[in-house]
Design a protein around this motif. Structure first.
Motif, short mmCIF file in Angstrom:
data_model
loop_
_atom_site.label_atom_id
_atom_site.label_comp_id
_atom_site.label_asym_id
_atom_site.label_seq_id
_atom_site.Cartn_x
_atom_site.Cartn_y
_atom_site.Cartn_z
N CYS A 1 32.20 28.22 49.01
CA CYS A 1 34.51 29.18 49.10
C CYS A 1 34.22 28.69 51.13
O CYS A 1 33.46 29.27 51.91
N CYS B 1 37.81 32.27 45.02
CA CYS B 1 36.81 33.09 44.56
C CYS B 1 37.00 33.78 44.30
O CYS B 1 35.60 34.69 43.61
N CYS C 1 36.26 30.73 52.65
CA CYS C 1 36.12 31.93 53.12
C CYS C 1 35.02 31.82 53.53
O CYS C 1 33.97 32.68 54.83
N CYS D 1 40.64 36.32 48.74
CA CYS D 1 40.28 35.70 48.37
C CYS D 1 40.90 34.99 46.65
O CYS D 1 39.94 35.42 46.28
ZN LIG Z 1 36.92 32.68 48.81
#
Ligand SMILES: [Zn+2]
Length: 314
Positions: free
Chosen positions: A105, A94, A107, A91
């Motif tokens: 985040c 983040c 994700c 990701c």
């Molecule tokens: Zn993330």
């Protein structure tokens, strides 16, 4: 350790692992290309001289030019061999820390939700059971013996359930669904569970017989850690209360669990085919008083929807 804490830990390791892999690639490429190490050595030497020149008034401009030239030379060499020292985070937002500038985040939230779904025991076949799909028109709008019509009654229960899910953290009461089978108790429990799971809450859904069975198994295996999920999840849903085999031990554990969850302000939904009278007969005073004092009572009535659908050839 809660699921969230476990996931934070996983993210910390994931972030460190990606940095470590990038560093490993760098080391390998420098080892395989001694010319690079020589360029770096020169760069660092000129860098030091540049710093001195800046302070003591030497020819800093010329040194800066030399530094830029060497850096460009190094970068084009790295490009020519396809060197890649960038950390490859899953990701980018983040950098696999789970924390973005504006908090958790997306994700991290997605993984938390997916894992909570897996642990919830919610049957995938119930995926369509959402508030949006709930069909009030299945319930009769004929008033019954001076009571609200089943449809009006369900409208009130539906509103209560939607509020319960939408404003979950501020709920004071738990929910007790009573009434015969086929009236939507399991449906609404599932709809609430799904809403909360989407919010990132942990939910455990379990039938009362399975719950009682698990308590007994855990008792003899002496693995009390397994009980933790029932005590610790944000919402515990126990379906079909009253159909379990009731032993002194399972009832004491159930009462302890209700007490602990009430104290920790964690919510419970019970659904049962028993009426209040039946509940009072089946359970001891400790459980009954909790059910009466801390639960919003939702009584489902009307015609069994599955039988109705069958009669109407749906
Ligand atoms: Zn993330």
């Amino acid at each position: 350790m809660s699921l969230k804490e476990k996931l934070w830990q996983e993210y910390t390791l994931r972030h460190a692992e990606v940095l470590w892999q990038a560093e490993e690639r760098r080391e390998r490429i420098y080892k395989e290309n001694p010319a690079l190490a020589e360029m770096e050595r020169k760069l660092s030497e000129i860098g030091s001289r540049y710093c001195v020149a800046m302070v003591s008034g030497g020819d800093a401009d010329a040194l800066k030019e030399e530094m830029d030239r060497l850096q460009a030379q190094r970068d084009s060499f790295l490009a020519s061999i396809g060197a890649d020292f960038e950390p490859h985070f899953q990701c980018k937002k983040c950098q696999d820390t789970g924390m973005a500038e504006d908090g958790m985040c997306d994700c991290f939230r997605r993984e938390l939700i997916a894992e909570n779904f897996r642990r919830s025991n919610l049957d995938r076949s119930l995926a369509h059971q959402t508030f949006a799909n709930f069909d009030l028109s299945l319930y009769s709008d004929e008033p019954q013996n001076g009571r609200f019509s089943p449809r009006e009654n369900m409208q009130m229960i539906l509103n209560l359930c939607k509020d319960f899910a939408a404003d979950f953290d501020r709920q004071k009461k738990n929910l007790l669904f009573t009434g015969a089978t086929g009236l939507g108790k399991t449906y609404l429990s599932t709809a609430i569970a799904k809403e909360l799971l989407e919010q990132g809450k942990s939910v455990i859904y379990i039938s009362a017989p399975e719950f009682a069975r698990r308590i007994e198994v855990i008792r003899f295996k002496d693995e009390e850690g397994e009980l933790e999920q029932f005590f610790g999840c944000d919402l515990l849903i126990i379906d079909d209360l009253g159909t379990e085999s009731r032993t002194g031990y399972t009832m004491a554990t159930l009462a302890d669990m209700i007490d602990q969850r009430l104290r920790a302000d964690k919510k419970i939904i019970f659904s049962t085919n028993l009426n209040l009278d039946g509940i009072q007969k089946a359970y001891d005073e400790r459980i009954v008083s909790r059910l009466l004092g801390h639960f919003a009572y939702c009584h489902f009535y009307g015609e069994d929807l599955r039988i109705k659908a069958f009669k109407e050839g749906r």
